[in-house]
Every structure is written in structure tokens, then in C-alpha cells.
Design a protein around this motif. Sequence first.
Motif, PDB file in Angstrom:
ATOM      1  N   ILE A   1       4.047   4.771  10.050  1.00 18.85           N
ATOM      2  CA  ILE A   1       2.938   4.425   9.154  1.00 18.85           C
ATOM      3  C   ILE A   1       2.065   3.315   9.751  1.00 18.85           C
ATOM      4  O   ILE A   1       0.863   3.485   9.912  1.00 18.85           O
ATOM      5  CB  ILE A   1       3.473   3.961   7.771  1.00 18.85           C
ATOM      6  N   LEU A   2       2.673   2.171  10.085  1.00 16.69           N
ATOM      7  CA  LEU A   2       1.872   1.008  10.488  1.00 16.69           C
ATOM      8  C   LEU A   2       1.294   1.131  11.897  1.00 16.69           C
ATOM      9  O   LEU A   2       0.170   0.693  12.140  1.00 16.69           O
ATOM     10  CB  LEU A   2       2.689  -0.275  10.347  1.00 16.69           C
ATOM     11  N   GLU A   3       2.044   1.713  12.833  1.00 14.19           N
ATOM     12  CA  GLU A   3       1.520   1.824  14.201  1.00 14.19           C
ATOM     13  C   GLU A   3       0.707   3.103  14.382  1.00 14.19           C
ATOM     14  O   GLU A   3      -0.451   3.056  14.765  1.00 14.19           O
ATOM     15  CB  GLU A   3       2.668   1.761  15.220  1.00 14.19           C
ATOM     16  N   ASN A   4       1.324   4.250  14.078  1.00 11.21           N
ATOM     17  CA  ASN A   4       0.656   5.522  14.348  1.00 11.21           C
ATOM     18  C   ASN A   4      -0.514   5.798  13.410  1.00 11.21           C
ATOM     19  O   ASN A   4      -1.549   6.289  13.839  1.00 11.21           O
ATOM     20  CB  ASN A   4       1.645   6.693  14.282  1.00 11.21           C
TER      21      ASN A   4
ATOM     22  N   GLU B   1      10.486   3.573  -3.665  1.00 16.06           N
ATOM     23  CA  GLU B   1      10.800   4.976  -3.377  1.00 16.06           C
ATOM     24  C   GLU B   1      12.305   5.176  -3.427  1.00 16.06           C
ATOM     25  O   GLU B   1      13.067   4.278  -3.163  1.00 16.06           O
ATOM     26  CB  GLU B   1      10.327   5.353  -1.974  1.00 16.06           C
ATOM     27  N   GLN B   2      12.700   6.375  -3.727  1.00 18.74           N
ATOM     28  CA  GLN B   2      14.120   6.711  -3.610  1.00 18.74           C
ATOM     29  C   GLN B   2      14.420   6.706  -2.117  1.00 18.74           C
ATOM     30  O   GLN B   2      13.530   6.918  -1.311  1.00 18.74           O
ATOM     31  CB  GLN B   2      14.398   8.093  -4.209  1.00 18.74           C
ATOM     32  N   HIS B   3      15.662   6.517  -1.786  1.00 20.01           N
ATOM     33  CA  HIS B   3      16.032   6.521  -0.367  1.00 20.01           C
ATOM     34  C   HIS B   3      15.954   7.962   0.138  1.00 20.01           C
ATOM     35  O   HIS B   3      16.939   8.682   0.154  1.00 20.01           O
ATOM     36  CB  HIS B   3      17.444   5.960  -0.191  1.00 20.01           C
TER      37      HIS B   3
ATOM     38  N   SER C   1       0.181   5.307  -0.111  1.00 19.28           N
ATOM     39  CA  SER C   1       0.944   4.947  -1.306  1.00 19.28           C
ATOM     40  C   SER C   1       0.695   3.479  -1.635  1.00 19.28           C
ATOM     41  O   SER C   1       0.249   2.691  -0.793  1.00 19.28           O
ATOM     42  CB  SER C   1       2.436   5.176  -1.081  1.00 19.28           C
ATOM     43  N   ARG C   2       1.013   3.115  -2.864  1.00 21.82           N
ATOM     44  CA  ARG C   2       0.799   1.738  -3.319  1.00 21.82           C
ATOM     45  C   ARG C   2       1.558   0.748  -2.419  1.00 21.82           C
ATOM     46  O   ARG C   2       1.043  -0.320  -2.080  1.00 21.82           O
ATOM     47  CB  ARG C   2       1.289   1.641  -4.767  1.00 21.82           C
TER      48      ARG C   2
ATOM     49  N   TRP D   1       2.435   0.931   0.831  1.00 17.19           N
ATOM     50  CA  TRP D   1       1.800   0.696   2.128  1.00 17.19           C
ATOM     51  C   TRP D   1       0.445   0.030   1.979  1.00 17.19           C
ATOM     52  O   TRP D   1       0.037  -0.746   2.835  1.00 17.19           O
ATOM     53  CB  TRP D   1       1.703   1.997   2.933  1.00 17.19           C
ATOM     54  N   LYS D   2      -0.258   0.291   0.881  1.00 12.48           N
ATOM     55  CA  LYS D   2      -1.531  -0.406   0.646  1.00 12.48           C
ATOM     56  C   LYS D   2      -1.274  -1.899   0.472  1.00 12.48           C
ATOM     57  O   LYS D   2      -2.020  -2.734   0.975  1.00 12.48           O
ATOM     58  CB  LYS D   2      -2.242   0.166  -0.582  1.00 12.48           C
ATOM     59  N   GLN D   3      -0.200  -2.238  -0.267  1.00 17.01           N
ATOM     60  CA  GLN D   3       0.132  -3.661  -0.458  1.00 17.01           C
ATOM     61  C   GLN D   3       0.529  -4.299   0.872  1.00 17.01           C
ATOM     62  O   GLN D   3       0.155  -5.434   1.150  1.00 17.01           O
ATOM     63  CB  GLN D   3       1.265  -3.811  -1.471  1.00 17.01           C
ATOM     64  N   VAL D   4       1.305  -3.575   1.681  1.00 15.29           N
ATOM     65  CA  VAL D   4       1.700  -4.122   2.996  1.00 15.29           C
ATOM     66  C   VAL D   4       0.446  -4.364   3.829  1.00 15.29           C
ATOM     67  O   VAL D   4       0.271  -5.440   4.405  1.00 15.29           O
ATOM     68  CB  VAL D   4       2.678  -3.170   3.729  1.00 15.29           C
ATOM     69  N   ARG D   5      -0.454  -3.379   3.879  1.00 11.51           N
ATOM     70  CA  ARG D   5      -1.676  -3.520   4.686  1.00 11.51           C
ATOM     71  C   ARG D   5      -2.551  -4.662   4.178  1.00 11.51           C
ATOM     72  O   ARG D   5      -3.214  -5.333   4.971  1.00 11.51           O
ATOM     73  CB  ARG D   5      -2.464  -2.205   4.714  1.00 11.51           C
ATOM     74  N   TYR D   6      -2.548  -4.902   2.874  1.00 17.75           N
ATOM     75  CA  TYR D   6      -3.320  -6.006   2.304  1.00 17.75           C
ATOM     76  C   TYR D   6      -2.885  -7.343   2.916  1.00 17.75           C
ATOM     77  O   TYR D   6      -3.700  -8.227   3.159  1.00 17.75           O
ATOM     78  CB  TYR D   6      -3.142  -6.030   0.782  1.00 17.75           C
ATOM     79  N   HIS D   7      -1.590  -7.491   3.183  1.00 13.68           N
ATOM     80  CA  HIS D   7      -1.057  -8.739   3.745  1.00 13.68           C
ATOM     81  C   HIS D   7      -1.140  -8.797   5.273  1.00 13.68           C
ATOM     82  O   HIS D   7      -0.948  -9.857   5.862  1.00 13.68           O
ATOM     83  CB  HIS D   7       0.408  -8.945   3.321  1.00 13.68           C
ATOM     84  N   MET D   8      -1.385  -7.655   5.891  1.00 15.07           N
ATOM     85  CA  MET D   8      -1.448  -7.605   7.351  1.00 15.07           C
ATOM     86  C   MET D   8      -2.811  -8.133   7.823  1.00 15.07           C
ATOM     87  O   MET D   8      -3.777  -8.151   7.069  1.00 15.07           O
ATOM     88  CB  MET D   8      -1.270  -6.160   7.851  1.00 15.07           C
ATOM     89  N   PRO D   9      -2.888  -8.539   9.108  1.00 12.68           N
ATOM     90  CA  PRO D   9      -4.195  -8.977   9.635  1.00 12.68           C
ATOM     91  C   PRO D   9      -5.129  -7.763   9.699  1.00 12.68           C
ATOM     92  O   PRO D   9      -4.669  -6.620   9.747  1.00 12.68           O
ATOM     93  CB  PRO D   9      -3.864  -9.506  11.019  1.00 12.68           C
TER      94      PRO D   9
END
Length: 162
Positions: free
Chosen positions: A33-36, A134-136, A145-146, A148-156
Motif C-alpha cells: 500500500i504505502l510503497e507500491n 479490519e479482520q485479520h 480505506s479509512r 490508510w487515509k489516516q496513515v497517509r494524513y500523518h505521513m510526509p
Amino acid sequence: DGKIYDAYVIYPRSHTNEANFVEYFVYQIMPDILENKCGYKLCIYGRDIYPGEDTASAIEKRMQKSRRLIILLTHQLINCKEPAYDQHIALYNALIQNGTKVILLEMETIGTYEKLQESLRFIVKQQGTVKWKEQHTVHPQSSNSRFWKQVRYHMPLTLKSS
């Protein structure tokens, strides 16, 4: 800014079955998700620190070359009597030395944060955590998804060449 990585990833390393999902998440889902899909560059222990390198200094150098620290909160990380070296250094760098921004990913419902180290509780109180709801599953999520959007919000911000 002289940084090579967008984020250094800290996760509990273990050889038990419970850790399998976390390791799958760290080595498969996050890079996918984050790199590719999003164009970030992660530094992941076990993938970007090479055998034979002095682990302690390699961890410190990689963290200094990272814009963010991502810490995966799990019961294993919280209940660990002696936090991993990278966790010590990360929190020292974030809180005392250079104010590197920390992103806390709550991989399991932690409930009360009483058992967290004081420095982690401080960060939770300041900015909260991004909760993995998410379920495992073995299906990597959509990058929209919400979570990854939240993670990206905190990323540079990614510098996309135009």
C-alpha cells in the motif's frame, strides 16, 4: 532534507504464531500500500538492515534518515518487559532529540493504555492512534480505506515529479 526514508517501521519481532499477522502486515501489506500504491519509502528492520551490519548503529542511522516513525502497537509490544532497542531510540529521538513525528498504529484493541511506557502514553494523549479495524484477513485492503487515509494524513507529503 537529507532524508532517505519516509518512515521507519517499529513492530514487535517474535517467533510465535500471533506475530505472523503483524509480520505479514509489515512485510507485505504496508509495502504494497504505502510503497507500491502511494509512493512512500519505508525502512523495515529485517528488510532494510543487512546481516553483518552493526544493528544498533544501523537502526540509529536509518531512523535519522527517516521523516516519520511508525510504531505498531500490539499486546506483545506492550507486555514486553524490555522494549526493543529501536523502540527506545525512536522514542528518545521523537520526544527529546529531534522531534521526529511518530505514527502509532493500533493493530489490536489495546483498551486502556495503562501498560504502555510513559513516553508512548504521552504520544497517544497528544495525537491518538490509527486503529486497524479490519479482520485479520489475508486480503490486503484498498489504499482508499479509512485506515490508510489516516496513515497517509500523518505521513510526509510525497514529492511527485511532474
